[in-house]
Structures are given as C-alpha cells and as structure tokens.
Design a protein around this motif. Structure first.
Motif, PDB file in Angstrom:
ATOM      1  N   ASP A   1       0.647  -1.161  -0.072  1.00 33.16           N
ATOM      2  CA  ASP A   1       0.061   0.070   0.037  1.00 33.16           C
ATOM      3  C   ASP A   1       0.941   1.263   0.045  1.00 33.16           C
ATOM      4  N   LEU A   2       2.239   1.185   0.351  1.00 34.60           N
ATOM      5  CA  LEU A   2       3.082   2.326   0.181  1.00 34.60           C
ATOM      6  C   LEU A   2       2.943   3.047  -1.341  1.00 34.60           C
ATOM      7  N   VAL A   3       3.042   4.302  -1.126  1.00 29.21           N
ATOM      8  CA  VAL A   3       2.957   5.202  -2.334  1.00 29.21           C
ATOM      9  C   VAL A   3       4.174   5.996  -2.466  1.00 29.21           C
ATOM     10  N   PRO A   4       5.131   5.931  -3.612  1.00 34.87           N
ATOM     11  CA  PRO A   4       6.270   6.857  -3.487  1.00 34.87           C
ATOM     12  C   PRO A   4       6.051   8.221  -3.308  1.00 34.87           C
ATOM     13  N   ASP A   5       6.865   8.864  -3.116  1.00 35.38           N
ATOM     14  CA  ASP A   5       7.138  10.218  -2.880  1.00 35.38           C
ATOM     15  C   ASP A   5       6.647  10.839  -4.286  1.00 35.38           C
ATOM     16  N   THR A   6       7.446  10.493  -5.505  1.00 40.83           N
ATOM     17  CA  THR A   6       7.255  10.896  -6.771  1.00 40.83           C
ATOM     18  C   THR A   6       7.423  10.157  -7.799  1.00 40.83           C
TER      19      THR A   6
ATOM     20  N   GLU B   1       2.751  12.047   5.532  1.00 43.52           N
ATOM     21  CA  GLU B   1       1.691  11.202   5.075  1.00 43.52           C
ATOM     22  C   GLU B   1       1.786  10.896   3.668  1.00 43.52           C
ATOM     23  N   GLN B   2       0.925   9.993   3.168  1.00 39.20           N
ATOM     24  CA  GLN B   2       1.017   9.485   1.950  1.00 39.20           C
ATOM     25  C   GLN B   2       0.315  10.308   0.868  1.00 39.20           C
ATOM     26  N   ARG B   3       1.201  10.253  -0.277  1.00 39.03           N
ATOM     27  CA  ARG B   3       0.512  11.025  -1.481  1.00 39.03           C
ATOM     28  C   ARG B   3      -0.895  10.529  -1.873  1.00 39.03           C
ATOM     29  N   ARG B   4      -1.660  11.534  -1.801  1.00 39.17           N
ATOM     30  CA  ARG B   4      -3.298  11.350  -2.046  1.00 39.17           C
ATOM     31  C   ARG B   4      -3.540  11.417  -3.638  1.00 39.17           C
ATOM     32  N   ASP B   5      -2.433  12.205  -4.475  1.00 36.37           N
ATOM     33  CA  ASP B   5      -2.639  12.168  -6.003  1.00 36.37           C
ATOM     34  C   ASP B   5      -2.063  10.825  -6.468  1.00 36.37           C
TER      35      ASP B   5
ATOM     36  N   ARG C   1      -9.773  14.664   1.276  1.00 30.18           N
ATOM     37  CA  ARG C   1      -8.933  15.013   2.502  1.00 30.18           C
ATOM     38  C   ARG C   1     -10.014  14.321   3.404  1.00 30.18           C
ATOM     39  N   GLY C   2      -8.699  14.150   4.649  1.00 27.29           N
ATOM     40  CA  GLY C   2      -9.314  13.659   5.793  1.00 27.29           C
ATOM     41  C   GLY C   2     -10.168  12.513   5.905  1.00 27.29           C
ATOM     42  N   VAL C   3     -10.242  11.520   4.822  1.00 25.03           N
ATOM     43  CA  VAL C   3     -10.716  10.449   4.913  1.00 25.03           C
ATOM     44  C   VAL C   3      -9.744   9.264   4.853  1.00 25.03           C
ATOM     45  N   PRO C   4     -10.084   8.323   5.571  1.00 23.85           N
ATOM     46  CA  PRO C   4      -8.923   6.994   5.681  1.00 23.85           C
ATOM     47  C   PRO C   4      -8.815   6.253   4.151  1.00 23.85           C
ATOM     48  N   ARG C   5      -7.567   5.970   3.772  1.00 19.92           N
ATOM     49  CA  ARG C   5      -7.317   5.250   2.707  1.00 19.92           C
ATOM     50  C   ARG C   5      -7.726   6.068   1.392  1.00 19.92           C
ATOM     51  N   THR C   6      -7.981   7.311   1.487  1.00 21.65           N
ATOM     52  CA  THR C   6      -8.177   7.914   0.029  1.00 21.65           C
ATOM     53  C   THR C   6      -7.234   7.963  -0.874  1.00 21.65           C
ATOM     54  N   ASP C   7      -5.861   7.646  -0.556  1.00 19.20           N
ATOM     55  CA  ASP C   7      -4.793   7.291  -1.615  1.00 19.20           C
ATOM     56  C   ASP C   7      -4.939   6.120  -2.209  1.00 19.20           C
ATOM     57  N   ARG C   8      -5.606   5.163  -1.592  1.00 16.20           N
ATOM     58  CA  ARG C   8      -5.979   3.949  -2.552  1.00 16.20           C
ATOM     59  C   ARG C   8      -7.174   4.182  -3.354  1.00 16.20           C
ATOM     60  N   ALA C   9      -7.858   5.135  -2.779  1.00 21.37           N
ATOM     61  CA  ALA C   9      -8.946   5.276  -3.843  1.00 21.37           C
ATOM     62  C   ALA C   9      -8.621   5.939  -5.058  1.00 21.37           C
ATOM     63  N   ALA C  10      -7.558   7.228  -5.133  1.00 26.72           N
ATOM     64  CA  ALA C  10      -7.057   7.820  -6.066  1.00 26.72           C
ATOM     65  C   ALA C  10      -6.504   6.617  -7.088  1.00 26.72           C
TER      66      ALA C  10
ATOM     67  N   LYS D   1       4.321  30.012  -1.364  1.00 25.13           N
ATOM     68  CA  LYS D   1       3.987  29.994   0.050  1.00 25.13           C
ATOM     69  C   LYS D   1       2.382  29.902   0.098  1.00 25.13           C
ATOM     70  N   GLY D   2       1.917  29.226   1.164  1.00 23.06           N
ATOM     71  CA  GLY D   2       0.532  28.905   1.248  1.00 23.06           C
ATOM     72  C   GLY D   2      -0.100  27.638   0.401  1.00 23.06           C
ATOM     73  N   PHE D   3       0.693  27.314  -0.254  1.00 23.06           N
ATOM     74  CA  PHE D   3       0.192  26.108  -1.268  1.00 23.06           C
ATOM     75  C   PHE D   3       1.012  24.796  -1.154  1.00 23.06           C
ATOM     76  N   ALA D   4       0.630  23.839  -0.205  1.00 22.56           N
ATOM     77  CA  ALA D   4       1.669  22.623   0.233  1.00 22.56           C
ATOM     78  C   ALA D   4       0.879  21.498  -0.016  1.00 22.56           C
ATOM     79  N   ASP D   5      -0.007  21.305  -0.935  1.00 23.35           N
ATOM     80  CA  ASP D   5      -0.666  19.902  -1.143  1.00 23.35           C
ATOM     81  C   ASP D   5       0.199  19.312  -2.207  1.00 23.35           C
ATOM     82  N   ASP D   6      -0.198  17.908  -2.361  1.00 20.24           N
ATOM     83  CA  ASP D   6       0.313  17.340  -3.252  1.00 20.24           C
ATOM     84  C   ASP D   6      -0.084  17.884  -4.629  1.00 20.24           C
ATOM     85  N   ARG D   7       0.917  17.638  -5.761  1.00 23.64           N
ATOM     86  CA  ARG D   7       1.002  18.213  -7.199  1.00 23.64           C
ATOM     87  C   ARG D   7       1.238  17.340  -8.190  1.00 23.64           C
ATOM     88  N   THR D   8       0.315  17.081  -9.087  1.00 21.55           N
ATOM     89  CA  THR D   8       0.290  16.258 -10.164  1.00 21.55           C
ATOM     90  C   THR D   8      -0.091  16.965 -11.448  1.00 21.55           C
TER      91      THR D   8
END
Length: 345
Positions: free
Chosen positions: A44-49, A76-80, A104-113, A331-338
């Motif tokens: 279930d691990l998601v690579p950083d990049t 935290e795991q990458r959700r993208d 955001r804030g829901v368990p395992r949504t990295d798996r959902a994506a 600054k102010g934008f720190a979420d995953d980027r794809t």
C-alpha cells in the motif's frame, strides 16, 4: 525566482528551494518524514514522486506527481495518483493519461485515487478500438456518452471498495481528470473528461487560458441542473497571475471546445465534464490536480514563470526539468502536485 540574501540562485536550485512570491514557503523543500506502514501492508505504500514522458505524433508528453510540502513534513502518503498508458500500437494506438486526488481527511483515499485511475485505465483499454476510431473520426457525441458511462461504472466500483474497507462511501472518493490522445500524427484531437476538482489549462503564445467547464446555465442551457456538490466557479476564466492580465476574457469558451456538463452518476463527486479540442502547433495543454491548479490560479508569479519556461516556441523540457517546474513552490500552497502537459508541434 525569489531567494534569500545569503544563498545564491545555484545554491537554492541545488537545495530544491525555487519559489515564487514574496518569501519562502513554510515547509522545507525536501522530504522530512516517511509514511508509517505496517509490515503486512508494504504493497500500500505510495512513492514520494513518479515521473513519466513520451512522444507520439505531433505531441510530447511530460507527467509528474509528487508529495506536497505538508505531507512530506507530516509523514503522510501522497493522495494524488497518476497513470500514463498506451493501448495498442502504431498509428492506431491510444494514449491515456489520468490524474486523481483522494478526498482530504478520509482514511485510505490514497487507495481510492490509485484504484480510480487503474480502473478507468482498464475500462478505456478494453474500449480502445472504438474510442480510438471515434477520436480519429471526430464523433464527439459518441465519445461523450461512452466516457460518461465508463466513468459512472468506475465510481460504482469505488463505492464497493469503500464497503470492503469499512469506510463511508460518501467520503471515500476522488476527483478525476483524464486525457485521451491518438498516436496518429494526422489526428490532433485532444479529449478531456473527468469529474471533481482539478484543472485544465492551455498556454497559447503568451496567454494562459483556464479551460475548466463553465456553469451549465452559461454554456449549455439545455442541460439539466447538476446534482448538489461543490459550488461551480462562476468564471469561465480567471487571472492566472500573468502580468499584464492576459487570461481569456469572460464569454464563450475557446473555439473547438464543446460545453458538455451532465447530471452525474450518484457516486461521482461532481458533474461529469467533457471537452474536445484541436491542438495547434505551439500550444501547451496542462492537466493537473487541485494541488497544482490552485497555485496556478492564486499564487502571484507562478503562471508567469511557467509561461516563460514552457511557451510553445521553446523545446519541451526533459523529465528532470519538468519535475523541477512542477515543484516550483509558492507560500500557502503545500498540497500534493500532479501535472501532465502536452507540447504540440
């Protein structure tokens, strides 16, 4: 690019510290903490990049997905999720690009994506012959209907997976953005579809255009109103920070784009959207997750800097350079980027 008084531009580049705006972002530029994992859940691990690219016909593709500064700091795991795939061979081949972002804030949504892009890819791959023919012959109505059905069925699989994991299906979801591209060099039709949040932009000359679907009442009065969901942006385009302002003016969408917004499948997080356009030499088409779309729309200088780097008369960047561009911080934008970008030649 902004730098401090004590570091040279070269030193900042070596440290991954490139940024736009008036000051450096809050978090460090490089990963700090690894996500926690149980011994039996290593799959279930998601690579950083992740990074990918290709060239077919008249387009060059660059794609990257990277953990945001905040998830890197918090472990935290990458959700993208990002998927790039080719179905078939030769001029009949179909290139598929998918970007998904877990809620955001829901368990395992990295798996959902991750599941969403894979299931969508499988559905597209099984329908490759028909989809490829529809793209090459310009059957946009058939494409729109078929892709809408495939998307609805895929979100149905996600609801079943939520029940398997024991989480609320209403929150276990992900936004989706997809591109379908023919490898035939004579075909310049670019097909976009998806649902939920994210971004679709085009750089044409010196002008960034925001190509997200407009509200149904402005573009397609014959369409039924969308089901409740995230509020639609009332603007057809927004100022992307290019000075002077050169975003497309409010009004009809750019020529060649269909305005197709439907009532969604009950499992979809927002109305289904479909667009098809003809790529022109020099265009750059950008598909991206919310974590990249939001700073493009709201961070001073980011769109202008990328416009300088990516403008169509320049050669497409290599993979490493493209990753550096996607990681240009604000600054102010720190979420995953794809981001997945097409350079048209």
């Amino acid at each position: 690019m902004s730098v401090t008084d004590t570091l040279t531009d070269v030193e900042w580049a070596r440290r991954g510290g490139e940024f736009v705006g008036g000051g450096p972002p809050t978090y460090e530029a490089e990963p700090t903490a690894l996500p926690e994992v149980a011994p039996g859940a290593l799959a279930d691990l998601v690579p950083d990049t992740v990074l990918d690219g290709a060239r077919y016909g008249s387009f060059t593709l660059r794609a990257a997905s990277t953990r945001g500064d905040s998830p890197r700091y918090r472990g935290e795991q990458r959700r993208d999720a990002l998927l790039t795939a080719r179905f078939g061979g030769g001029e009949d081949a179909l290139v598929f690009v998918a970007v998904a972002t877990g809620a955001r804030g829901v368990p395992r949504t990295d798996r959902a994506a991750d599941s969403l892009v894979r299931w969508m890819g499988e559905a597209v791959g099984r329908s490759r012959a028909r989809l490829s023919e529809d793209i090459r012959t310009g059957r946009r109505a058939a494409l729109k209907g078929g892709l809408h059905r495939l998307t609805g069925r895929t979100y149905g699989l996600m609801r079943a997976q939520a029940e398997e994991f024991g989480v609320d299906p209403a929150g276990y979801t992900a936004g989706l953005r997809c591109l379908l591209l023919s490898a035939d060099p004579r075909c310049r039709t670019r097909v976009f579809f998806g649902t939920g949040t994210g971004g679709l932009f085009r750089l044409r000359g010196d002008e960034w255009q925001d190509l997200e679907p407009a509200p149904p009442e402005e573009e397609a009065p014959q369409a039924p109103p969308p089901a409740p969901g995230p509020p639609a942006d009332p603007r057809l385009t927004v100022d992307l920070g290019v000075q002077p302002q050169r975003s497309a003016p409010a009004g009809p969408p750019p020529p060649g784009f269909g305005a197709l917004v439907d009532t969604p499948d009950p499992g979809e997080p927002a109305p289904f959207a479909f667009r098809a356009s003809e790529g022109r030499p020099g265009d750059v088409l950008l598909l991206c997750s919310p974590g990249f779309a939001e700073p493009l729309r709201g961070a001073p200088g980011l769109a202008a800097e990328l416009g300088e780097r990516w403008r169509g008369e320049e050669a497409p960047p290599g993979l490493a350079a493209f990753l550096g561009d996607v990681q240009l911080r604000a600054k102010g934008f720190a979420d995953d980027r794809t981001a997945a970008a097409l350079w048209e030649s």
